[in-house]
Design a protein around this motif. Sequence first.
Motif, PDB file in Angstrom:
ATOM      1  N   PRO A  92       8.591   4.449   5.309  1.00 34.52           N
ATOM      2  CA  PRO A  92       7.776   5.412   6.071  1.00 34.52           C
ATOM      3  C   PRO A  92       8.654   6.519   6.628  1.00 34.52           C
ATOM      4  N   SER A 112       1.633  12.810   3.414  1.00 35.52           N
ATOM      5  CA  SER A 112       0.702  12.425   2.345  1.00 35.52           C
ATOM      6  C   SER A 112      -0.465  11.624   2.902  1.00 35.52           C
ATOM      7  N   LEU A 113      -0.173  10.713   3.812  1.00 38.03           N
ATOM      8  CA  LEU A 113      -1.204   9.891   4.438  1.00 38.03           C
ATOM      9  C   LEU A 113      -2.207  10.762   5.183  1.00 38.03           C
ATOM     10  N   TYR A 129       0.393   6.041  -0.630  1.00 33.64           N
ATOM     11  CA  TYR A 129       0.125   6.555   0.714  1.00 33.64           C
ATOM     12  C   TYR A 129      -1.148   7.393   0.735  1.00 33.64           C
ATOM     13  N   MET A 141       9.137   3.984  -0.673  1.00 31.48           N
ATOM     14  CA  MET A 141       8.040   3.533   0.177  1.00 31.48           C
ATOM     15  C   MET A 141       8.378   3.551   1.662  1.00 31.48           C
ATOM     16  N   ASN A 147       5.963  10.835   3.606  1.00 30.85           N
ATOM     17  CA  ASN A 147       4.915   9.846   3.363  1.00 30.85           C
ATOM     18  C   ASN A 147       3.830   9.920   4.428  1.00 30.85           C
ATOM     19  N   LEU A 148       4.224  10.200   5.657  1.00 26.71           N
ATOM     20  CA  LEU A 148       3.240  10.395   6.720  1.00 26.71           C
ATOM     21  C   LEU A 148       2.374  11.619   6.422  1.00 26.71           C
TER      22      LEU A 148
END
Length: 207
Positions: A20, A27-28, A167, A18, A24-25
């Motif tokens: 950041p 995916s967001l 995310y 999880m 992950n950014l």
Amino acid sequence: MNLTTLLLFIPACFALNMAPGPNNLLSLNNASRYGFGQSCLAGAGRLLAFAGMIALAAMGLAVVLHASEHLFMAIKLIGAAYLFYLAVQLWRAPVGGAAAQAASRRGLFRLASQEFWVAAGNPKAILIFTAFLPQFVNVDSSTSVAQQFAWLGAMFLLLEWLAIAIYAWLGSHLQRWFSQPRQQRLFNRASAVLLGCAGAGLLAARR
């Protein structure tokens, strides 16, 4: 793996999943532009890269990366350059009606490729696998080390996909908030700045 080890591994692993970071950014941002489903499926590219890294760590080949300053530097430079490239693409990304047309042309394979190369271009990821997963391997167990590593790697990938989904869910909700072209442009450029910062952070990373 006994229950105590499992209860230690899952929260520690999920905290890593999880955290950041560039993937992950990505995916967001993908979910905010192309939807929850596309972002989750594109995450398969990241999982493929991580699976390869886990296999390398299990075979001990990560030691080569740890020992070779030139190899680490080469992967780091390529990874940072790709993050800067994505940052520029996001900064210049179309918004409004043009964004919808661009989204229809953006295939799932291309999004998954982005996830793969962002993950593969981070040499610190494989070093994390080398340092983190072996802590939960019991050499005195009746189960072989290779089998334990395989189970740990599989659980890591499962938790990683859960993080991708979380995310992506957040990104799909941001899609509603950034429905106007001006808001979309602001969000894209904020994401671009964060990806650029991640690239700069990768350049500063040491083995």
